[in-house]
Design a protein around this motif. Sequence first.
Motif, PDB file in Angstrom:
ATOM      1  N   MET A   1     -12.606  48.122 -50.133  1.00  0.00           N
ATOM      2  CA  MET A   1     -13.862  47.659 -50.412  1.00  0.00           C
ATOM      3  C   MET A   1     -14.219  46.152 -50.231  1.00  0.00           C
ATOM      4  N   LEU A   2     -13.294  45.379 -50.856  1.00  0.00           N
ATOM      5  CA  LEU A   2     -13.494  43.932 -50.766  1.00  0.00           C
ATOM      6  C   LEU A   2     -12.578  43.396 -49.869  1.00  0.00           C
ATOM      7  N   LEU A   3     -11.265  43.877 -49.448  1.00  0.00           N
ATOM      8  CA  LEU A   3     -10.560  43.292 -48.908  1.00  0.00           C
ATOM      9  C   LEU A   3     -10.982  43.140 -47.328  1.00  0.00           C
ATOM     10  N   GLY A   4     -10.798  41.937 -46.702  1.00  0.00           N
ATOM     11  CA  GLY A   4     -11.663  41.671 -45.285  1.00  0.00           C
ATOM     12  C   GLY A   4     -13.071  41.124 -45.165  1.00  0.00           C
ATOM     13  N   SER A   5     -13.652  41.561 -46.540  1.00  0.00           N
ATOM     14  CA  SER A   5     -15.190  41.160 -46.441  1.00  0.00           C
ATOM     15  C   SER A   5     -15.219  39.962 -47.545  1.00  0.00           C
ATOM     16  N   TYR A   6     -14.809  40.370 -48.706  1.00  0.00           N
ATOM     17  CA  TYR A   6     -15.090  39.385 -49.769  1.00  0.00           C
ATOM     18  C   TYR A   6     -13.892  38.464 -49.943  1.00  0.00           C
ATOM     19  N   PHE A   7     -12.641  38.766 -49.717  1.00  0.00           N
ATOM     20  CA  PHE A   7     -11.600  37.975 -49.871  1.00  0.00           C
ATOM     21  C   PHE A   7     -10.567  38.352 -48.726  1.00  0.00           C
ATOM     22  N   LYS A   8      -9.625  37.354 -48.367  1.00  0.00           N
ATOM     23  CA  LYS A   8      -8.551  37.919 -47.387  1.00  0.00           C
ATOM     24  C   LYS A   8      -7.285  37.402 -47.944  1.00  0.00           C
ATOM     25  N   ILE A   9      -6.222  38.043 -47.567  1.00  0.00           N
ATOM     26  CA  ILE A   9      -4.833  37.966 -48.181  1.00  0.00           C
ATOM     27  C   ILE A   9      -4.218  37.044 -47.000  1.00  0.00           C
ATOM     28  N   GLU A  10      -3.659  35.770 -47.302  1.00  0.00           N
ATOM     29  CA  GLU A  10      -3.046  34.612 -46.685  1.00  0.00           C
ATOM     30  C   GLU A  10      -1.630  34.737 -46.777  1.00  0.00           C
ATOM     31  N   ASN A  11      -1.009  35.138 -47.912  1.00  0.00           N
ATOM     32  CA  ASN A  11       0.245  35.026 -47.884  1.00  0.00           C
ATOM     33  C   ASN A  11       0.643  36.322 -48.910  1.00  0.00           C
ATOM     34  N   THR A  12       1.777  36.779 -48.651  1.00  0.00           N
ATOM     35  CA  THR A  12       2.346  37.832 -49.594  1.00  0.00           C
ATOM     36  C   THR A  12       3.709  37.424 -50.073  1.00  0.00           C
ATOM     37  N   GLU A  13       4.096  37.349 -51.329  1.00  0.00           N
ATOM     38  CA  GLU A  13       5.865  37.333 -51.485  1.00  0.00           C
ATOM     39  C   GLU A  13       5.991  38.286 -52.615  1.00  0.00           C
ATOM     40  N   VAL A  14       7.000  38.903 -52.421  1.00  0.00           N
ATOM     41  CA  VAL A  14       7.564  40.039 -53.658  1.00  0.00           C
ATOM     42  C   VAL A  14       8.795  39.302 -54.096  1.00  0.00           C
ATOM     43  N   GLU A  15       9.016  39.589 -55.439  1.00  0.00           N
ATOM     44  CA  GLU A  15      10.260  39.112 -56.091  1.00  0.00           C
ATOM     45  C   GLU A  15      10.274  40.253 -57.198  1.00  0.00           C
ATOM     46  N   GLY A  16      11.269  41.156 -57.073  1.00  0.00           N
ATOM     47  CA  GLY A  16      11.446  42.409 -57.870  1.00  0.00           C
ATOM     48  C   GLY A  16      10.286  43.069 -58.037  1.00  0.00           C
ATOM     49  N   SER A  17       9.775  43.152 -59.205  1.00  0.00           N
ATOM     50  CA  SER A  17       8.454  43.739 -59.505  1.00  0.00           C
ATOM     51  C   SER A  17       7.211  43.083 -59.439  1.00  0.00           C
ATOM     52  N   GLU A  18       7.500  41.717 -59.069  1.00  0.00           N
ATOM     53  CA  GLU A  18       6.336  41.093 -58.924  1.00  0.00           C
ATOM     54  C   GLU A  18       5.588  40.654 -57.666  1.00  0.00           C
ATOM     55  N   HIS A  19       4.539  40.932 -57.464  1.00  0.00           N
ATOM     56  CA  HIS A  19       3.966  40.796 -56.188  1.00  0.00           C
ATOM     57  C   HIS A  19       2.858  39.693 -56.073  1.00  0.00           C
ATOM     58  N   ARG A  20       2.920  38.523 -55.399  1.00  0.00           N
ATOM     59  CA  ARG A  20       2.195  37.545 -55.468  1.00  0.00           C
ATOM     60  C   ARG A  20       1.349  37.628 -54.070  1.00  0.00           C
TER      61      ARG A  20
ATOM     62  N   ILE B   1      -4.834  34.265 -51.602  1.00  0.00           N
ATOM     63  CA  ILE B   1      -5.902  34.907 -51.367  1.00  0.00           C
ATOM     64  C   ILE B   1      -7.189  33.599 -50.854  1.00  0.00           C
ATOM     65  N   ALA B   2      -8.010  33.839 -50.034  1.00  0.00           N
ATOM     66  CA  ALA B   2      -9.050  33.084 -49.834  1.00  0.00           C
ATOM     67  C   ALA B   2     -10.480  33.812 -50.002  1.00  0.00           C
ATOM     68  N   LEU B   3     -11.337  33.412 -50.950  1.00  0.00           N
ATOM     69  CA  LEU B   3     -12.701  34.093 -50.985  1.00  0.00           C
ATOM     70  C   LEU B   3     -13.576  33.556 -49.879  1.00  0.00           C
ATOM     71  N   ASN B   4     -14.447  34.531 -49.489  1.00  0.00           N
ATOM     72  CA  ASN B   4     -15.575  34.437 -48.324  1.00  0.00           C
ATOM     73  C   ASN B   4     -16.775  33.894 -49.004  1.00  0.00           C
ATOM     74  N   ARG B   5     -16.915  32.885 -49.051  1.00  0.00           N
ATOM     75  CA  ARG B   5     -18.494  32.239 -49.548  1.00  0.00           C
ATOM     76  C   ARG B   5     -19.849  32.732 -49.300  1.00  0.00           C
ATOM     77  N   ASP B   6     -19.486  33.421 -48.189  1.00  0.00           N
ATOM     78  CA  ASP B   6     -20.768  34.041 -47.482  1.00  0.00           C
ATOM     79  C   ASP B   6     -21.110  35.335 -47.510  1.00  0.00           C
ATOM     80  N   HIS B   7     -20.159  35.856 -48.667  1.00  0.00           N
ATOM     81  CA  HIS B   7     -20.454  37.491 -49.004  1.00  0.00           C
ATOM     82  C   HIS B   7     -21.701  37.826 -49.365  1.00  0.00           C
ATOM     83  N   LYS B   8     -22.041  39.002 -49.103  1.00  0.00           N
ATOM     84  CA  LYS B   8     -23.659  39.190 -49.498  1.00  0.00           C
ATOM     85  C   LYS B   8     -23.548  39.329 -50.814  1.00  0.00           C
ATOM     86  N   ILE B   9     -22.550  39.806 -51.681  1.00  0.00           N
ATOM     87  CA  ILE B   9     -22.719  40.020 -53.209  1.00  0.00           C
ATOM     88  C   ILE B   9     -23.480  38.779 -53.837  1.00  0.00           C
TER      89      ILE B   9
END
Lengths: 122, 81, 141
Positions: free
Chosen positions: A1-20, A23-31
């Motif tokens: 719903m929001l991924l790709g329009s409201y925000f985008k993921i720039e980097n992902t890291e996984v360490e055990g059960s922790e997922h980081r 992200i960057a927000l799109n300030r031009d989103h219609k909301i």
Amino acid sequence: MLLGSYFKIENTEVEGSEHRFDIALNRDHKIYGGHFPGNPVCPGVCSVQMIRECAERAAGCRLRIDSLQSCRFMAVLTPDNASRLTIVVTLADVQDDRVRLTAEIRNGADVCVALKGEFGKH
Amino acid sequence: MEKEELIKQINEVLAEEFEVEVETITPEANIKETLQLDSLSLVDMVALIESTFSVKIKGQEVAAVKTFGSLYDFIYERLGK
Amino acid sequence: MNVQTLFEGENIKKLLPQRNPILMVDTLYSADDVEGVAGLTVQDDNFFCEDGIFTEPGLIEHIAQSASAFVGYKALQSGADTPVGYIGEVKKFRLMKLPEAGNRLVTRIHIMSEVMNITLFSAETTADGQVVATCQMKLSV
């Protein structure tokens, strides 16, 4: 719903059960046209939805928010004061049909949103 | 209700709700520090006391209550009226 | 079908600062000291609808705005400006069923406690008469 329009993921890291997710927000989103006119403020529920979409990536399936023990909003985010954020999802207990998780949205060192809940898989 | 009994009941409901050891709650202790309350969770404490003792508390009244000792006095007095 | 309303249609904008696409209340039915009732008909093109299903963030926003409209109404009655409310915390949220496009949502707000600028309330939302979600929420104004 929001991924790709409201925000985008720039980097992902996984360490055990922790997922980081960095992200960057799109300030031009219609909301922001409605929240609020002339005064863009990130809706709290969009933060919840971003956590859900990141949790879906972490769990590898679609998730429904079945219950929230708590979701606290400690700081008001705007696309200007928080164009870059980190979302940390920790999968605490993964079952066949649901996951219990905690999540935080951080703006630099500050925790702005803290969520604890149970999401159903579907 | 006897004051001793009231104090015991207040301590028990607060310790359970805010997940602290009941021994850390003493008359001299600071409420916000002991229960780790911020502006958001202060209202939880007020709602808990209101529902437990069927009293109504105003926001300004809470601001003056700093220690558990003054909280006991406040509720005891309120119940007596 | 003659249901009393306090504010509806364009008038609801007097109670809420939100505008489309995130205006999630269309009616305030009633408001007394501690209880208020607000509603929303979920349109197909609602921002929070996905494949005809009204999703969780939309539901939570609808609950928050129901409370906000109720608090805004009380402020207007007392001669004050309508405040801008932010969600401080969502607690004990339980989802029974996701509403569908076309459903009429009705949310009952009950104020539990108010301390400083934080209001704690409980909420129950029905969709076409069936309970779909309950929660407690803190609104910071």
